[in-house]
Design a protein around this motif. Structure first.
Motif, short mmCIF file in Angstrom:
data_model
loop_
_atom_site.label_atom_id
_atom_site.label_comp_id
_atom_site.label_asym_id
_atom_site.label_seq_id
_atom_site.Cartn_x
_atom_site.Cartn_y
_atom_site.Cartn_z
N SER A 104 0.84 -1.21 0.00
CA SER A 104 0.00 0.00 0.00
C SER A 104 0.88 1.26 0.00
O SER A 104 0.53 2.25 -0.64
CB SER A 104 -1.02 -0.01 1.14
OG SER A 104 -0.42 0.45 2.31
N MET A 105 2.02 1.20 0.67
CA MET A 105 2.93 2.37 0.62
C MET A 105 3.39 2.61 -0.82
O MET A 105 3.44 3.76 -1.28
CB MET A 105 4.17 2.13 1.51
CG MET A 105 3.86 2.19 2.99
SD MET A 105 5.31 1.75 3.98
CE MET A 105 6.28 3.24 3.85
N MET A 106 3.70 1.56 -1.52
CA MET A 106 4.19 1.72 -2.89
C MET A 106 3.07 2.15 -3.84
O MET A 106 3.29 2.94 -4.75
CB MET A 106 4.86 0.42 -3.37
CG MET A 106 6.09 0.11 -2.52
SD MET A 106 7.12 -1.19 -3.18
CE MET A 106 7.92 -0.35 -4.52
N GLU A 107 1.88 1.61 -3.58
CA GLU A 107 0.74 2.04 -4.41
C GLU A 107 0.45 3.52 -4.23
O GLU A 107 -0.03 4.20 -5.13
CB GLU A 107 -0.51 1.19 -4.10
CG GLU A 107 -0.49 -0.12 -4.87
CD GLU A 107 -1.49 -1.14 -4.36
OE1 GLU A 107 -2.25 -0.83 -3.41
OE2 GLU A 107 -1.49 -2.26 -4.92
N VAL A 142 10.26 1.88 2.68
CA VAL A 142 9.26 0.78 2.65
C VAL A 142 9.72 -0.35 3.58
O VAL A 142 8.94 -0.86 4.40
CB VAL A 142 9.08 0.25 1.21
CG1 VAL A 142 8.18 -0.98 1.20
CG2 VAL A 142 8.51 1.34 0.31
N LEU A 143 11.01 -0.71 3.48
CA LEU A 143 11.51 -1.85 4.25
C LEU A 143 11.52 -1.56 5.74
O LEU A 143 11.20 -2.44 6.55
CB LEU A 143 12.91 -2.25 3.77
CG LEU A 143 12.98 -2.74 2.31
CD1 LEU A 143 14.42 -3.01 1.89
CD2 LEU A 143 12.12 -3.97 2.08
N SER A 144 11.86 -0.31 6.14
CA SER A 144 11.86 -0.07 7.59
C SER A 144 10.44 -0.09 8.14
O SER A 144 10.24 -0.56 9.27
CB SER A 144 12.58 1.21 8.03
OG SER A 144 12.89 2.02 7.00
N ALA A 145 9.46 0.35 7.36
CA ALA A 145 8.08 0.27 7.85
C ALA A 145 7.66 -1.20 8.00
O ALA A 145 7.06 -1.59 9.01
CB ALA A 145 7.15 1.00 6.88
N MET A 146 8.02 -2.01 7.01
CA MET A 146 7.65 -3.43 7.08
C MET A 146 8.35 -4.12 8.26
O MET A 146 7.72 -4.86 9.03
CB MET A 146 8.03 -4.14 5.76
CG MET A 146 7.19 -3.69 4.57
SD MET A 146 7.84 -4.31 2.99
CE MET A 146 7.43 -6.05 3.10
N LEU A 189 9.06 -18.87 7.77
CA LEU A 189 8.00 -18.64 6.77
C LEU A 189 8.46 -17.57 5.79
O LEU A 189 9.24 -16.69 6.14
CB LEU A 189 6.72 -18.19 7.48
CG LEU A 189 6.15 -19.15 8.52
CD1 LEU A 189 4.96 -18.51 9.24
CD2 LEU A 189 5.72 -20.47 7.88
N ILE A 190 7.93 -17.64 4.56
CA ILE A 190 8.28 -16.62 3.56
C ILE A 190 7.01 -15.99 3.00
O ILE A 190 5.92 -16.60 3.03
CB ILE A 190 9.13 -17.19 2.40
CG1 ILE A 190 8.44 -18.38 1.71
CG2 ILE A 190 10.51 -17.57 2.88
CD1 ILE A 190 9.16 -18.88 0.47
N ASP A 191 7.15 -14.78 2.51
CA ASP A 191 6.04 -14.09 1.83
C ASP A 191 6.65 -12.99 0.97
O ASP A 191 7.83 -12.65 1.13
CB ASP A 191 5.05 -13.51 2.86
CG ASP A 191 3.64 -13.35 2.26
OD1 ASP A 191 3.51 -13.31 1.02
OD2 ASP A 191 2.68 -13.24 3.05
N ASN A 192 5.88 -12.44 0.07
CA ASN A 192 6.43 -11.40 -0.82
C ASN A 192 5.33 -10.74 -1.61
O ASN A 192 4.19 -11.22 -1.64
CB ASN A 192 7.43 -12.03 -1.79
CG ASN A 192 6.76 -12.93 -2.82
OD1 ASN A 192 6.22 -12.45 -3.82
ND2 ASN A 192 6.74 -14.24 -2.57
N PHE A 193 5.69 -9.63 -2.25
CA PHE A 193 4.84 -9.06 -3.30
C PHE A 193 5.73 -8.49 -4.39
O PHE A 193 6.89 -8.14 -4.14
CB PHE A 193 3.88 -7.99 -2.75
CG PHE A 193 4.55 -6.73 -2.26
CD1 PHE A 193 5.05 -6.65 -0.97
CD2 PHE A 193 4.67 -5.62 -3.10
CE1 PHE A 193 5.67 -5.48 -0.52
CE2 PHE A 193 5.27 -4.45 -2.64
CZ PHE A 193 5.77 -4.38 -1.34
N ILE A 194 5.16 -8.44 -5.59
CA ILE A 194 5.86 -7.82 -6.72
C ILE A 194 5.18 -6.49 -6.97
O ILE A 194 3.95 -6.41 -6.95
CB ILE A 194 5.77 -8.72 -7.97
CG1 ILE A 194 6.55 -10.01 -7.72
CG2 ILE A 194 6.24 -7.96 -9.22
CD1 ILE A 194 7.53 -10.43 -8.77
N PHE A 195 5.98 -5.47 -7.15
CA PHE A 195 5.42 -4.17 -7.53
C PHE A 195 5.98 -3.82 -8.90
O PHE A 195 7.19 -3.74 -9.09
CB PHE A 195 5.78 -3.09 -6.48
CG PHE A 195 5.10 -1.79 -6.76
CD1 PHE A 195 3.77 -1.61 -6.41
CD2 PHE A 195 5.79 -0.75 -7.38
CE1 PHE A 195 3.13 -0.41 -6.67
CE2 PHE A 195 5.14 0.45 -7.64
CZ PHE A 195 3.81 0.63 -7.30
#
Ligand code: AMP
Length: 281
Positions: free
Chosen positions: A211-214, A223-227, A273-279
């Motif tokens: 949502s930050m990137m959108e 972005v990474l420090s917020a995550m 565990l792993i997770d991700n999104f592509i922007f």
């Protein structure tokens, strides 16, 4: 639907399908199948005349201190899921069917494999590339299906197919999630009730980053420090990595210009565990 364990049986079946002019799709898995795997099989069934699911816990992609022995297995439930998804053949080799005692040939990639999961799992992608190459040679599919959940794996397989001229189309499939957002994974069964609740922090971090990137944020560090901040608030979670990389080369970026992958690995209790999104930008 047939379940076979020998390479010869797979080859004979595929040869027969080829004689009839049928197209073949392959879904490589390590078993203990869930809705995420099922989505790949259903897609493969829609796009191919015949579909092979391989069900093999590949020993050479596990490090010495990883969960090879405890990795969950349920062959009967897997066969039922494959059948209900419309698969035609399940390939269930034993380790000795895939690796002779004097096995010594590997597919080893440099560049895409040292970062992200490769940092803590230095031999993992060599194991993945080797077993997937073997499966490609055994099944000779027209198309092979992989989940975006393992985003680095998908990028690595695409590169391997290009570099080694496999005549196979790689199809990437979206992440299937639980109702609360947790990405479905065979390893979720390791979580106790408290950890299961805490595990939702991964998908929350994905939602936050996306949502930050959108909204226009392009700085990786912001972005990474917020995550990371969000994940660190969860006492049961311990970050392995949270990173932003170029979606094709897997190299870290400081600014999201083209397509980027934001990927994370997080321990919840002892479970990684792993997770991700592509922007896409
Ligand atoms: P595995 O059995 O974990 O090796 O996974 C086999 C394939 O299923 C890989 O291509 C994974 O990326 C894919 N997969 C696993 N979990 C999911 C999920 N939740 N959504 C989509 N694909 C998945």
């Amino acid at each position: 639907m047939n379940v076979v364990s020998s390479v010869a049986e797979v080859r004979a079946q595929v040869k027969e399908w080829r004689r009839l002019g049928l197209s073949v799709g392959l879904v490589p898995t390590m078993g203990y199948l869930h809705e995420g795997h099922k989505s790949l099989i259903v897609r493969a069934v829609a796009e191919n005349d015949r579909v092979v699911v391989s069900d093999f816990v590949n020993p050479i992609q596990f490090g010495p201190s990883e969960d090879l022995e405890s990795y969950p297995r349920d062959i009967e439930a897997d066969a039922r899921l494959c059948e209900s998804a419309g698969a035609h053949l399940v390939f269930l080799p034993r380790p000795e069917d895939m690796y002779a005692p004097d096995f010594c040939t590997y597919v080893d990639m440099r560049g895409l494999t040292e970062g992200l999961c490769g940092k803590t799992r230095p031999t993992h992608f060599r194991g993945v590339c080797t077993v997937v190459s073997k499966l490609f040679h055994i099944v000779t599919p027209d198309r092979a299906y992989f989940g975006q959940k393992d985003a680095q794996q998908l990028a690595v397989i695409r590169r391997m197919v290009r570099d080694l001229n496999f005549d196979i189309t790689i199809v990437g499939c979206p992440i299937v999630r639980e109702k609360d957002g947790l990405a479905k994974s065979s390893r979720n069964t390791y979580l106790n009730a408290e950890e299961r609740k805490a595990a939702v922090v991964l998908s929350r971090a994905v939602e936050l980053g996306r949502s930050m990137m959108e909204k226009g944020e392009r700085s990786a560090s912001v972005v990474l420090s917020a995550m990371k901040g969000l994940i660190e608030k969860e006492p049961l979670a311990r970050i392995d990595y949270v990173e932003m990389v170029d979606a094709v080369s897997m190299q870290p970026v400081t600014q999201a210009d083209g397509a980027v992958l934001c990927a994370m690995a997080v321990y919840v209790g002892k479970t990684r565990l792993i997770d991700n999104f592509i922007f896409e930008g």
